[in-house]
Motif scaffolding. Sequence first.
Motif, mmCIF file in Angstrom:
data_model
loop_
_atom_site.group_PDB
_atom_site.id
_atom_site.type_symbol
_atom_site.label_atom_id
_atom_site.label_comp_id
_atom_site.label_asym_id
_atom_site.label_seq_id
_atom_site.Cartn_x
_atom_site.Cartn_y
_atom_site.Cartn_z
ATOM 1 N N CYS A 21 0.857 -1.183 0.000
ATOM 2 C CA CYS A 21 0.000 0.000 0.000
ATOM 3 C C CYS A 21 0.892 1.230 0.000
ATOM 4 O O CYS A 21 1.794 1.339 0.839
ATOM 5 N N ALA A 22 0.618 2.143 -0.920
ATOM 6 C CA ALA A 22 1.376 3.388 -0.981
ATOM 7 C C ALA A 22 0.420 4.541 -1.236
ATOM 8 O O ALA A 22 -0.534 4.412 -1.988
ATOM 9 N N GLN A 23 0.698 5.688 -0.577
ATOM 10 C CA GLN A 23 -0.105 6.888 -0.815
ATOM 11 C C GLN A 23 0.829 8.062 -1.095
ATOM 12 O O GLN A 23 1.928 8.153 -0.547
ATOM 13 N N ASP A 24 0.354 8.958 -1.947
ATOM 14 C CA ASP A 24 1.179 10.097 -2.358
ATOM 15 C C ASP A 24 0.549 11.426 -1.938
ATOM 16 O O ASP A 24 0.774 12.453 -2.575
ATOM 17 N N MET A 25 -0.257 11.399 -0.891
ATOM 18 C CA MET A 25 -0.962 12.600 -0.450
ATOM 19 C C MET A 25 -0.346 13.178 0.821
ATOM 20 O O MET A 25 -0.918 14.084 1.425
ATOM 21 N N ASN A 26 0.770 12.622 1.246
ATOM 22 C CA ASN A 26 1.450 13.069 2.462
ATOM 23 C C ASN A 26 0.555 12.931 3.700
ATOM 24 O O ASN A 26 0.616 13.762 4.613
ATOM 25 N N HIS A 27 -0.273 11.897 3.695
ATOM 26 C CA HIS A 27 -1.133 11.639 4.844
ATOM 27 C C HIS A 27 -0.335 10.992 5.970
ATOM 28 O O HIS A 27 0.483 10.103 5.731
ATOM 29 N N ASN A 28 -0.609 11.416 7.190
ATOM 30 C CA ASN A 28 0.076 10.813 8.322
ATOM 31 C C ASN A 28 -0.510 9.455 8.697
ATOM 32 O O ASN A 28 0.196 8.563 9.128
ATOM 33 N N TYR A 29 -1.824 9.323 8.577
ATOM 34 C CA TYR A 29 -2.515 8.154 9.079
ATOM 35 C C TYR A 29 -2.805 7.178 7.952
ATOM 36 O O TYR A 29 -3.274 7.570 6.889
ATOM 37 N N MET A 30 -2.525 5.911 8.231
ATOM 38 C CA MET A 30 -2.837 4.863 7.266
ATOM 39 C C MET A 30 -3.469 3.696 7.993
ATOM 40 O O MET A 30 -3.213 3.472 9.184
ATOM 41 N N SER A 39 -6.063 5.984 3.875
ATOM 42 C CA SER A 39 -5.214 6.988 4.517
ATOM 43 C C SER A 39 -6.017 8.237 4.805
ATOM 44 O O SER A 39 -7.091 8.470 4.227
ATOM 45 N N SER A 40 -5.486 9.069 5.717
ATOM 46 C CA SER A 40 -6.118 10.338 6.045
ATOM 47 C C SER A 40 -5.071 11.243 6.681
ATOM 48 O O SER A 40 -4.020 10.784 7.153
ATOM 49 N N TYR A 41 -5.392 12.555 6.737
ATOM 50 C CA TYR A 41 -4.471 13.486 7.397
ATOM 51 C C TYR A 41 -4.437 13.236 8.894
ATOM 52 O O TYR A 41 -3.421 13.364 9.538
ATOM 53 N N SER A 42 -5.625 12.892 9.458
ATOM 54 C CA SER A 42 -5.712 12.634 10.886
ATOM 55 C C SER A 42 -6.813 11.622 11.099
ATOM 56 O O SER A 42 -7.556 11.312 10.185
ATOM 57 N N ILE A 43 -6.922 11.101 12.320
ATOM 58 C CA ILE A 43 -8.015 10.157 12.590
ATOM 59 C C ILE A 43 -9.352 10.881 12.440
ATOM 60 O O ILE A 43 -10.304 10.357 11.916
ATOM 61 N N GLY A 44 -9.419 12.117 12.916
ATOM 62 C CA GLY A 44 -10.654 12.894 12.802
ATOM 63 C C GLY A 44 -10.688 13.683 11.525
ATOM 64 O O GLY A 44 -10.842 14.900 11.541
ATOM 65 N N GLU A 45 -10.592 13.012 10.399
ATOM 66 C CA GLU A 45 -10.494 13.691 9.111
ATOM 67 C C GLU A 45 -11.740 14.507 8.820
ATOM 68 O O GLU A 45 -12.855 14.036 8.915
ATOM 69 N N ALA A 46 -11.550 15.743 8.449
ATOM 70 C CA ALA A 46 -12.686 16.619 8.149
ATOM 71 C C ALA A 46 -13.052 16.531 6.678
ATOM 72 O O ALA A 46 -12.219 16.253 5.842
ATOM 73 N N ASN A 47 -14.271 16.743 6.393
ATOM 74 C CA ASN A 47 -14.792 16.997 5.053
ATOM 75 C C ASN A 47 -14.951 15.785 4.141
ATOM 76 O O ASN A 47 -15.912 15.721 3.410
ATOM 77 N N TYR A 48 -14.040 14.871 4.099
ATOM 78 C CA TYR A 48 -14.218 13.807 3.106
ATOM 79 C C TYR A 48 -13.778 12.441 3.563
ATOM 80 O O TYR A 48 -13.693 11.523 2.789
ATOM 81 N N GLY A 49 -13.539 12.267 4.853
ATOM 82 C CA GLY A 49 -13.271 10.923 5.347
ATOM 83 C C GLY A 49 -11.951 10.368 4.862
ATOM 84 O O GLY A 49 -11.044 11.101 4.510
#
Lengths: 109, 115
Positions: free
Chosen positions: B23-32, B93-103
Motif C-alpha cells: 500500500c502506498a499513498q502520495d498525499m502526504n497523509h500521516n494516518y494509514m 489513509s487520512s491526514y488525521s483520525i478525525g479527518e474533516a470533510n471527506y473521510g
Amino acid sequence: EDKVVQSPLSLVVHEGDTVTLNCSYEVTNFRSLLWYKQEKKAPTFLFMLTSSGIEKKSGRLSSILDKKELFSILNITATQTGDSAIYLCAVLGNTPLVFGKGTRLSVIA
Amino acid sequence: NAGVTQTPKFRILKIGQSMTLQCAQDMNHNYMYWYRQDPGMGLKLIYYSVGAGITDKGEVPNGYNVSRSTTEDFPLRLELAAPSQTSVYFCASSYSIGEANYGYTFGSGTRLTVV
C-alpha cells in the motif's frame, strides 16, 4: 467497544421509489458519522455528519444525524438503477472508523 | 495524484504460504489503515499507523503484521496464510483520525483467496 448497526441489511425497490437507510451507533467520544457508497470496489465517500439536526444533501441523497438518540438516516429519493450498491455507515470516536455491516440496496427497473 | 495504490489486485495463496500486500499513498497523509471485508460484512480494522515508525492493532490483528518505515508506504504481511484470511483487503489513509470533510481515501482493494 464501539458498535454500528445498520438496517435493513438488504432492500429491493423499484426505480422512482424513495428509500430510507438506518444507522444506529454506540461509540466512545463521538466525533463524526460517515456514509459511504460501495459498488464493486472501494467505498466512496458520501457524507460526514457531526452535528445533530443539520441535513446534508447531495442531489437525491440526504442524511441527518440525531446525537441524542444515537442514529442517522440516509434518504435516497427517486431511486435509479445506478443507486444499486452497498451503503456503509461508519463512526469515528477515539479509534479509527468503525463500520456497520452495510445495507445492500438493489434498484430494479 | 494517484491517491492510495494497492498491489496486487488479486492473489491466490496456498495454506501456510506468506505474502505482503503493498500500500502506498502520495498525499502526504500521516494516518494509514488496513481493513478487511468479508462477504456481507462491513470493514474490520486490522492495523493502523499514525506516522512513520508507529503502528497499532485494530479489531482483528491476529495473523498479520505491519510496518511503517516511511510516510508513503504501509505494507501488510500475512504469515502462514489460513482459509480464514480469505477476504478483500482495503488500505486507506487520512491526514488525521478525525479527518474533516471527506473521510478516508481508500485504495481499490486486494482480493485474496487462501486454498
